[in-house]
Design an enzyme around this catalytic site. Structure first.
Site, mmCIF file in Angstrom:
data_model
loop_
_atom_site.group_PDB
_atom_site.id
_atom_site.type_symbol
_atom_site.label_atom_id
_atom_site.label_comp_id
_atom_site.label_asym_id
_atom_site.label_seq_id
_atom_site.Cartn_x
_atom_site.Cartn_y
_atom_site.Cartn_z
ATOM 1 N N MET A 172 0.804 -1.254 0.025
ATOM 2 C CA MET A 172 0.001 0.038 0.130
ATOM 3 C C MET A 172 0.923 1.248 -0.016
ATOM 4 S SD MET A 172 -3.546 -0.627 1.932
ATOM 5 C CE MET A 172 -2.922 -0.371 3.477
ATOM 6 N N GLY A 173 2.241 1.132 -0.293
ATOM 7 C CA GLY A 173 3.036 2.473 -0.312
ATOM 8 C C GLY A 173 3.643 2.800 0.940
ATOM 9 N N HIS B 116 9.697 -3.301 3.297
ATOM 10 C CA HIS B 116 9.093 -3.668 1.897
ATOM 11 C C HIS B 116 10.434 -3.695 0.999
ATOM 12 C CE1 HIS B 116 5.421 -0.793 3.143
ATOM 13 N NE2 HIS B 116 5.088 -1.929 2.850
ATOM 14 N N GLN C 18 -10.593 -2.226 2.492
ATOM 15 C CA GLN C 18 -10.241 -2.958 3.683
ATOM 16 C C GLN C 18 -10.262 -1.948 5.020
ATOM 17 O OE1 GLN C 18 -6.036 -4.114 1.842
ATOM 18 N NE2 GLN C 18 -5.284 -3.216 3.972
ATOM 19 N N GLY D 88 5.243 -9.622 4.023
ATOM 20 C CA GLY D 88 5.954 -9.789 5.376
ATOM 21 C C GLY D 88 5.010 -10.631 6.373
ATOM 22 N N LYS E 49 4.542 -9.493 9.523
ATOM 23 C CA LYS E 49 4.356 -8.643 10.642
ATOM 24 C C LYS E 49 2.743 -8.849 10.629
ATOM 25 C CE LYS E 49 3.658 -4.007 10.206
ATOM 26 N NZ LYS E 49 2.360 -3.839 10.825
ATOM 27 N N GLN F 150 -2.814 -12.048 8.387
ATOM 28 C CA GLN F 150 -3.032 -11.757 6.698
ATOM 29 C C GLN F 150 -2.193 -12.652 5.928
ATOM 30 O OE1 GLN F 150 -2.814 -7.807 4.902
ATOM 31 N NE2 GLN F 150 -0.931 -8.349 4.562
ATOM 32 N N MET G 165 8.689 -2.703 11.595
ATOM 33 C CA MET G 165 8.558 -1.592 10.602
ATOM 34 C C MET G 165 7.160 -1.514 10.068
ATOM 35 S SD MET G 165 12.224 -1.750 8.596
ATOM 36 C CE MET G 165 13.913 -1.570 9.453
ATOM 37 N N SER H 195 4.509 1.293 7.933
ATOM 38 C CA SER H 195 4.164 2.882 7.315
ATOM 39 C C SER H 195 3.381 3.564 8.156
ATOM 40 C CB SER H 195 3.253 2.471 5.790
ATOM 41 O OG SER H 195 4.248 1.879 5.113
#
Length: 274
Positions: free
Chosen positions: A21-22, A28, A52, A138, A140, A144, A175, A177
Site C-alpha cells: 500500500m506504499g 518492503h 479493507q 511480510g 508482520k 493476513q 517496521m 508505514s
C-alpha cells in the site's frame, strides 16, 4: 500489466510479485530484494485499498508518497510498478468479494469487520492481473499472511506464497508505514510492545507452557505503560491460528494489537518451543 507479465513468462522468465500500500520502508525493500532472488522479473504494486478500511479507520490519513516510492523501487531495479486507482479496481457496479469462513473474524478481523474480506479480494484481483509465479508478504501481519496463503491454496492459484520475517528497527519496533504517524514521544514508547512479547517467549523457553500464565505475563508488563490501549493479545497455532485451551503443545505465535495515540500497532512473535 497482464500482457507484460505474460510476455516475460513466455520468454521463460519467472515473475515475483510484492503487493504493497506504499509509503515504502526497509521492510518492503527487503521483500523486493528477496523477490529478486526468486525470479528474473519483479513487480511491485502500490494501491491503498479502500475496501479493507472501516468507516472510522485511517484510510484518508494513510500515508501516500507515490513519487518517493517509485524512486526507491527504481533504484533497486524493479521491473514494473503497478499503481491502479480505485476506479480501475472497483468500477461502478462491482459486487464480488472473497471471504475466508474460518479465520476472517478472529483477532484483527474481530475488531475490524470486513477488513480481511477487503484484503483477500484485492489480492485475489492483483494475482489475476499480475499472474506471478511467486508472491511475497511480510509476516508482520501474520494473520493476513496465513489467510493469503490459504486463499492461494483453496482457489487453486499457481502461485507460491512466501512469508518473509518481520523487519524491525534497532530498538525492536516492527517496521510499518503507520509508524510515520507516531509522535516522538509515542515512537520512543512503541518498542515496549515487542519487549513485553519477548518476555512471554522467554517464559515459554523456560518451561512455562500454560496459555493463561503466559498471557498474564504480557498483561502485567503492559500495565507499566498505560498509554497503550491493548486491543488483543492471543496465542494461536502457528499454522492455522487455532486457539489453545490450556498448554502450548505445538508451534505457536503470539499476536498482539494495541493503540498508541492515533496509531494502531500490530505485531507478532513466533514462539520458541519449551
Amino acid at each position: 500489466m497482464r500482457q507484460l507479465s505474460r510476455e516475460w513468462r513466455a520468454a521463460g522468465e519467472k515473475v515475483a510479485f510484492v503487493p504493497t500500500m506504499g509509503a515504502l520502508h526497509d521492510g518492503h525493500l527487503a521483500l523486493v530484494k528477496e523477490a529478486q532472488k526468486k525470479a528474473e522479473r519483479v513487480v511491485v504494486s502500490i494501491f491503498v485499498n479502500p475496501i479493507q478500511f472501516g468507516p472510522k479507520e485511517d484510510f484518508a490519513s494513510y500515508p501516500r508518497m507515490l513519487q518517493a516510492d517509485s524512486e526507491k523501487l527504481s533504484s533497486l531495479g524493479v521491473n514494473a510498478l503497478f499503481a491502479p486507482n480505485a476506479a480501475d479496481m472497483y468500477p461502478a457496479g462491482y459486487e464480488t468479494y472473497v471471504f475466508n469462513e474460518k479465520r476472517s473474524d478472529i483477532l484483527c478481523g474481530h475488531f475490524r469487520p470486513g477488513h480481511f474480506q477487503g484484503v483477500l479480494t484485492v489480492v485475489c484481483k492483483l494475482f489475476h492481473i499480475v499472474e506471478p509465479d511467486f508472491a511475497l508478504f511480510g509476516k508482520k501481519d501474520y494473520q493476513q499472511f496465513t489467510l493469503l496463503k490459504k486463499m492461494a491454496q483453496d482457489l487453486c492459484f499457481p502461485i507460491e506464497v512466501i512469508g518473509c520475517p518481520t523487519l524491525r528497527d534497532p530498538d525492536g519496533l516492527a517496521m510499518s508505514s503507520r509508524n510515520l504517524r507516531l509522535t516522538p514521544e509515542e515512537r520512543a514508547l512503541a518498542p515496549e510492545l515487542h519487549r513485553a512479547m519477548q518476555m512471554v517467549n522467554e517464559a515459554l523457553k523456560g518451561g512455562e507452557t500454560q496459555r493463561k500464565v503466559l498471557l498474564d505475563i504480557f498483561a502485567e508488563q503492559m500495565k507499566h505503560f498505560p498509554a497503550f490501549r491493548v486491543e488483543y493479545a492471543e496465542i494461536r497455532g502457528a499454522s492455522d491460528l487455532a486457539d489453545f485451551s490450556e498448554a502450548i503443545d505445538r508451534p505457536a505465535v503470539l499476536l498482539v494489537a494495541a493503540h498508541l495515540g492515533s496509531v494502531r500497532l500490530i505485531d507478532n512473535l513466533e514462539l520458541s518451543s519449551p
